[in-house]
Design an enzyme around this catalytic site. Sequence first.
Site, mmCIF file in Angstrom:
data_model
loop_
_atom_site.group_PDB
_atom_site.id
_atom_site.type_symbol
_atom_site.label_atom_id
_atom_site.label_comp_id
_atom_site.label_asym_id
_atom_site.label_seq_id
_atom_site.Cartn_x
_atom_site.Cartn_y
_atom_site.Cartn_z
ATOM 1 N N HIS A 96 0.837 -1.210 0.000
ATOM 2 C CA HIS A 96 0.000 0.000 0.000
ATOM 3 C C HIS A 96 0.871 1.259 0.000
ATOM 4 C CE1 HIS A 96 -3.591 2.404 1.403
ATOM 5 N NE2 HIS A 96 -2.614 3.163 1.864
ATOM 6 N N GLU A 97 1.785 1.346 0.977
ATOM 7 C CA GLU A 97 2.623 2.541 1.077
ATOM 8 C C GLU A 97 3.552 2.668 -0.124
ATOM 9 O OE1 GLU A 97 1.736 4.663 3.082
ATOM 10 O OE2 GLU A 97 0.560 3.446 4.470
ATOM 11 N N HIS A 148 1.797 4.606 -2.759
ATOM 12 C CA HIS A 148 1.912 6.050 -2.534
ATOM 13 C C HIS A 148 3.272 6.567 -2.982
ATOM 14 C CE1 HIS A 148 -1.812 6.749 -0.450
ATOM 15 N NE2 HIS A 148 -1.526 5.977 0.577
ATOM 16 N N HIS A 168 3.693 6.677 -6.692
ATOM 17 C CA HIS A 168 2.898 7.797 -7.207
ATOM 18 C C HIS A 168 3.682 9.100 -7.037
ATOM 19 C CE1 HIS A 168 -1.376 9.819 -7.236
ATOM 20 N NE2 HIS A 168 -0.653 10.149 -8.285
#
Length: 602
Positions: free
Chosen positions: A386-387, A390, A393
Amino acid sequence: MAKNRNEIAEDRKWDLTSVFDTDQAWDDEYEVVSKELDDAKKLAGHLTDSAASLLATTKIELAIAQRVEKLYVYASMKNDQDTTVAKYQELQAKATALYAKFGETFAFYEPEFMTLTDGELAEFKVEVPELNDFNHFFEKLLSKKAHVLSSAEEALLAGAGEIFGASAETFEILDNADIIFPTIKDSEGNDVQLTHGNYISFMENKVREIRKNAYQALYSIYNQFQNTYAKTLGSNVKVHNFQAKTRKYSSARAAALAENHIPESVFDTLVESVNKHLPLLHRYVNLRKEILGINDLKMYDMYAPLSDLDYKFTYDQAVDKTIDTLKIFGPDYLERVKRSFDERWIDVEENKGKRSGAYSGGSYDTDAFMLLNWHDTLDNLFTLVHEMGHSMHSTFTRENQPYVYGDYSIFLAEIASTTNENILTETLLEEIKDDKTRFAILNHYLDGFRGTVFRQTQFAEFEHDIHEADAAGTVLTSEFLNNLYADLNEKYYGISKEENPEIQYEWARIPHFYYNYYVFQYSTGFAAASYLAEKIVHGTEQDKENYLNYLKAGNSDYPLDVIARAGVDMTNSVYLDEAFKVFETRLTELEELVAKGAHLNG
């Protein structure tokens, strides 16, 4: 018991020397930037003197903002790694003050810019074509024209920035540094001090008595300090409502969503869709009750694993699985993922005083650092993936956009991270065929969906209700907050609030309630990510290309337009309906596996 910071291996700690070599280097830069802000005050009153003045002042503002951001990121990450260290508390306070000084110094910019007519701005662009590099930046400013105050009023609000943020900062210090949770027994009968970091592990323990003891121990503290937490949260809500009213927005929600040009209907559609699909959550809760063999299901049973399979990953195994899963995005993406591990972007292990939870951070001029509090669980593997979403991105955006567009809206932030989670689920289900392991993965997915789409929408409802209540003159006492939260929780889970008295205090421990209408975007992001993951795993190379272009777009366009080009229309409920279809399909498979006894030993 959590280790001290100096007991953590270096390769498990992030390397912040790439931001500033030393604390002294930070201090030196702080002094220089502070002086430049003093010098920049003379720019006030001259923004629209000429096209050249507009360009020069815009560049100066952005250049100083870039440096303030870097200073703040270093100070905040140093503080987060151990919130008990006074020196880094001081650095963060200084960085926060610098942000306020920056806002005060350039408070003139928007009011003065708003005095330009469309014709004058067009003439300036002809005269100095470089101004066209800021077209979208200027367009977004003009969209706020009705909500920008006079230069004096803007300076006054900017100067109060530290005061406005005091409630949230007080909550962070109280919750992360001052609160001490009780000592409880672990599975081996050892005394273990409960922490934010290990709490979820206790909630996932297979022994119900251990879950109950941890749950009651945690909430005994929030019960004890409920009035203090009510004051910090209530004061924070007052700040949001005051700022919205001052800027002539109809509500705090309207003001918050306007920052990303998101219609309020997107929020309402989410809440309506989730409420319509609450029977699916109730169906899952009832299945959980059946599997656990519990007639009186409690909230502390909601995280208990339904599978007997002890499916865990060490951190090193999780690194390998992350690399293997994310190679689907292609070599450019994968190269950056590997760099994050090799160059120590990640602070892995829990230590005393460390901020709880996980996040991806950094600034335009730094690596996209990640904070974890690692435990060897399947959930932590998903947190890492998940991180990483980020951070990739952020990395692609910063590499492909100038600073003015080198960030992305909060509304889009959760899509990249949860797309990675959905792809990991797809990958694991594709690889694994035996019923017991599939059961464990489906259990994790359904719990993740519950925790993201259902739970975060529950949070969003609570957040909106307390803002509306305060705006209507209701005092946000702990009693009011407790009752409101307990009622919402009962509606969502179908579990009696009278039989689950501790849950009424849960609002007190949620830091995201201080983030000003952030939480609903977890839900919209997860639903959009579910749709995108399907395209990436089962679609064409063009679908992957469209997705990478979304990662690279940053703030160069409005969020809804950016994600639409990736293939998701978030102005209607279709993407939500599709997400709930996936949830129901996987819930049905879990029910079928239960009928086969896949969750049982043997």
